[in-house]
Enzyme design. Sequence first.
Site, mmCIF file in Angstrom:
data_model
loop_
_atom_site.group_PDB
_atom_site.id
_atom_site.type_symbol
_atom_site.label_atom_id
_atom_site.label_comp_id
_atom_site.label_asym_id
_atom_site.label_seq_id
_atom_site.Cartn_x
_atom_site.Cartn_y
_atom_site.Cartn_z
ATOM 1 N N THR A 9 0.848 -1.189 0.000
ATOM 2 C CA THR A 9 0.000 0.000 0.000
ATOM 3 C C THR A 9 0.878 1.232 0.000
ATOM 4 O OG1 THR A 9 -1.806 1.186 1.112
ATOM 5 C CG2 THR A 9 -0.167 0.150 2.516
ATOM 6 N N ASN A 12 -0.430 5.757 4.008
ATOM 7 C CA ASN A 12 0.156 5.754 5.352
ATOM 8 C C ASN A 12 -0.882 5.561 6.445
ATOM 9 O OD1 ASN A 12 2.814 6.110 4.441
ATOM 10 N ND2 ASN A 12 2.586 8.338 4.378
ATOM 11 N N HIS A 13 -2.102 6.078 6.223
ATOM 12 C CA HIS A 13 -3.177 5.879 7.206
ATOM 13 C C HIS A 13 -3.469 4.385 7.358
ATOM 14 C CE1 HIS A 13 -4.146 10.103 7.694
ATOM 15 N NE2 HIS A 13 -4.236 10.247 6.384
ATOM 16 N N ASP A 41 -2.168 -1.424 -10.903
ATOM 17 C CA ASP A 41 -3.361 -1.269 -11.742
ATOM 18 C C ASP A 41 -4.484 -2.127 -11.156
ATOM 19 O OD1 ASP A 41 -5.192 -0.768 -13.702
ATOM 20 O OD2 ASP A 41 -4.177 -1.918 -15.262
ATOM 21 N N ASP A 69 -7.960 -4.694 -0.117
ATOM 22 C CA ASP A 69 -8.726 -3.705 -0.864
ATOM 23 C C ASP A 69 -10.055 -3.571 -0.155
ATOM 24 O OD1 ASP A 69 -8.923 -1.850 -3.045
ATOM 25 O OD2 ASP A 69 -10.424 -3.153 -3.922
ATOM 26 N N PHE A 149 -10.110 8.214 8.167
ATOM 27 C CA PHE A 149 -9.752 8.685 6.834
ATOM 28 C C PHE A 149 -10.782 8.163 5.839
ATOM 29 C CE2 PHE A 149 -7.638 4.655 7.477
ATOM 30 C CZ PHE A 149 -7.721 3.990 6.265
ATOM 31 N N HIS A 177 -14.454 -2.939 9.232
ATOM 32 C CA HIS A 177 -14.270 -3.976 8.226
ATOM 33 C C HIS A 177 -12.816 -4.418 8.150
ATOM 34 C CE1 HIS A 177 -13.467 -0.050 6.638
ATOM 35 N NE2 HIS A 177 -13.022 -0.490 5.478
#
Length: 206
Positions: A9, A12-13, A41, A69, A149, A177
């Site tokens: 990723t 940073n959050h 992508d 994701d 965020f 989640h």
Amino acid sequence: MNLKIHLVTGNNHKVEEIRSLADNELTVVPISDLVGEIEVDEKGDTFLQNALIKVETFRHLGIPLVADDSGLEIDALNGFPGVQSSRFMEGRPYSEKMAEILQRLDGEKNRKARFKCAAVFYHPSGVVLAVEGTVEGSIAYEIRGEQGFGYDPIFVPDGYDRTFGELGQEVKSIISHRARAFKKLFSLLRLFFSNIDTEKHHKSSE
């Protein structure tokens, strides 16, 4: 036993949130520490497909990888923004994205929504572990709170009357989640690596 896993990723959050979910046996390191700025992508049709694409992109490094994701699904908008959650109005701040969503829901009584997260672990041996986490809730009528965020300030989890933006990390680390997905995944990782250690011990004893 301390296990290092690299998280795919550039957010940073997300790194800090996932680190907060790991115990002392797991060290979460962003993949950017090794490769610099990352670009993936994310063309999958589901959260799971996108998480798998992320680990596949860096599989050549030959190290344990973790990716996820996630996104917001709103029933009245037929699941939108869904897998497009991060790319919706790409380049614009989330304050504008949230304002646009609230505009699309103007006058809509059905505010039901959910956050979903798919998390994946990849091991160089070829083992892949995948889990999902979901938190049900509703969309607020206005942006509320400055914590968290993404879409946190418009999402009210079931059982609460405040948004994730108001509730903050203490609550998110229990019911979000991402928390639900990664708690499952980290439990599986401890079992996976303990089995590897057991196999190594047996082989060294032969």
